[in-house]
Write a protein that holds these residues in place. Structure first.
Motif, PDB file in Angstrom:
ATOM      1  N   UNK A 116       0.824  -1.205   0.000  1.00 23.51           N
ATOM      2  CA  UNK A 116       0.000   0.000   0.000  1.00 23.51           C
ATOM      3  C   UNK A 116       0.861   1.260   0.000  1.00 23.51           C
ATOM      4  N   UNK A 117       1.900   1.255   0.847  1.00 21.65           N
ATOM      5  CA  UNK A 117       2.811   2.403   0.899  1.00 21.65           C
ATOM      6  C   UNK A 117       3.603   2.531  -0.396  1.00 21.65           C
ATOM      7  N   UNK A 121       3.625   5.952  -2.455  1.00 22.27           N
ATOM      8  CA  UNK A 121       4.925   6.610  -2.624  1.00 22.27           C
ATOM      9  C   UNK A 121       5.274   6.753  -4.100  1.00 22.27           C
ATOM     10  N   UNK A 122       4.966   5.709  -4.871  1.00 25.79           N
ATOM     11  CA  UNK A 122       5.265   5.733  -6.304  1.00 25.79           C
ATOM     12  C   UNK A 122       4.522   6.879  -6.988  1.00 25.79           C
ATOM     13  N   UNK A 123       3.254   7.032  -6.664  1.00 24.68           N
ATOM     14  CA  UNK A 123       2.454   8.117  -7.262  1.00 24.68           C
ATOM     15  C   UNK A 123       2.986   9.489  -6.853  1.00 24.68           C
ATOM     16  N   UNK A 124       3.365   9.612  -5.589  1.00 35.42           N
ATOM     17  CA  UNK A 124       3.877  10.906  -5.112  1.00 35.42           C
ATOM     18  C   UNK A 124       5.185  11.265  -5.809  1.00 35.42           C
ATOM     19  N   UNK A 153       1.195   1.282 -12.908  1.00 37.53           N
ATOM     20  CA  UNK A 153      -0.030   0.480 -12.866  1.00 37.53           C
ATOM     21  C   UNK A 153       0.129  -0.754 -11.973  1.00 37.53           C
ATOM     22  N   UNK A 154       1.344  -1.240 -11.855  1.00 36.17           N
ATOM     23  CA  UNK A 154       1.623  -2.357 -10.930  1.00 36.17           C
ATOM     24  C   UNK A 154       2.908  -2.041 -10.196  1.00 36.17           C
ATOM     25  N   UNK A 155       2.842  -1.020  -9.359  1.00 39.51           N
ATOM     26  CA  UNK A 155       4.044  -0.484  -8.713  1.00 39.51           C
ATOM     27  C   UNK A 155       4.833  -1.548  -7.942  1.00 39.51           C
ATOM     28  N   UNK A 156       6.110  -1.643  -8.282  1.00 39.62           N
ATOM     29  CA  UNK A 156       7.040  -2.513  -7.548  1.00 39.62           C
ATOM     30  C   UNK A 156       8.253  -1.664  -7.163  1.00 39.62           C
ATOM     31  N   UNK A 157       9.138  -2.246  -6.390  1.00 38.15           N
ATOM     32  CA  UNK A 157      10.316  -1.491  -5.933  1.00 38.15           C
ATOM     33  C   UNK A 157      11.254  -1.110  -7.078  1.00 38.15           C
TER      34      UNK A 157
END
Length: 203
Positions: A116-117, A121-124, A153-157
């Motif tokens: 969730x974070x 964080x990715x969007x920010x 769309x599928x945020x990963x590290x």
């Protein structure tokens, strides 16, 4: 001090002290004496001053060596907290600190474990640094920008890896050489070198 008047403060104090056991009063006097001896021992003060000098000297030696290592490679600079701070200060003078801020944000982003974070964080980060007309838009090509947008769309590290790499290369090839030639870094290396020479002359 003596006083025979009723309600005299001195008389009250003496009566109060009289209620304490003799052993307590003796121990208090003994403790006071011991503390006085310790505080006035010259060798103790000397040891404390010497210890402080040794610690300070060690810190100066470490920081001096660190400053000189920054010119060995961009990696050495980024590994050093004080190096990153000095580089960030330099980038501010060129109005390009957003590149380093983005790189640091990506490094922090990679450490995030909560999904969730990770997404928030990715969007920010994307909205602040990557998207077109972002408040602190970094200098990357359109293709990299688009790849990063799709990664959200599928945020990963790893979703910022390409954009981060491009920004790092830009800093290494462009800003880093200017930082090494800057007056601020030249002053730092002179101070570091002079401290090293001074230390060798005293050994």
């Amino acid at each position: 001090m003596s006083c025979w008047m009723p309600g005299c403060p001195a008389l009250s104090m003496c009566r109060g002290l009289a209620t304490f056991p003799i052993t307590c009063l003796e121990r208090a006097k003994d403790l006071k004496t011991r503390l006085g001896i310790l505080l006035h021992k010259p060798e103790l003060g000397h040891r404390m001053r010497t210890s402080g000098k040794l610690q300070l000297g060690s810190r100066q030696r470490d920081s001096s060596q660190e400053v000189l290592e920054w010119r060995e490679s961009f990696d050495q600079l980024l590994k050093s907290k004080s190096g990153v701070t000095a580089f960030h200060t330099f980038l501010k003078t060129e109005f390009s600190e957003e590149n380093l801020d983005f790189w640091l944000a990506c490094e922090d982003f990679k450490k995030t474990r909560s999904k969730n974070k990770l997404a928030s964080k990715a969007n920010r980060i994307y909205e602040e640094f990557v998207q077109s007309e972002a408040p602190r838009e970094v200098n990357i090509d359109h293709e990299t920008r688009e790849i990063t947008r799709k990664n959200l769309s599928g945020a990963t590290s790893t979703c910022f890896n390409e954009a981060q790499a491009k920004t790092r290369t830009l800093m290494e090839k462009d800003s880093y050489p200017r930082f090494l030639k800057s007056a601020s870094y030249q002053d730092m290396t002179k101070q570091a070198t002079s401290r090293g020479i001074s230390k060798r002359s005293h050994t």
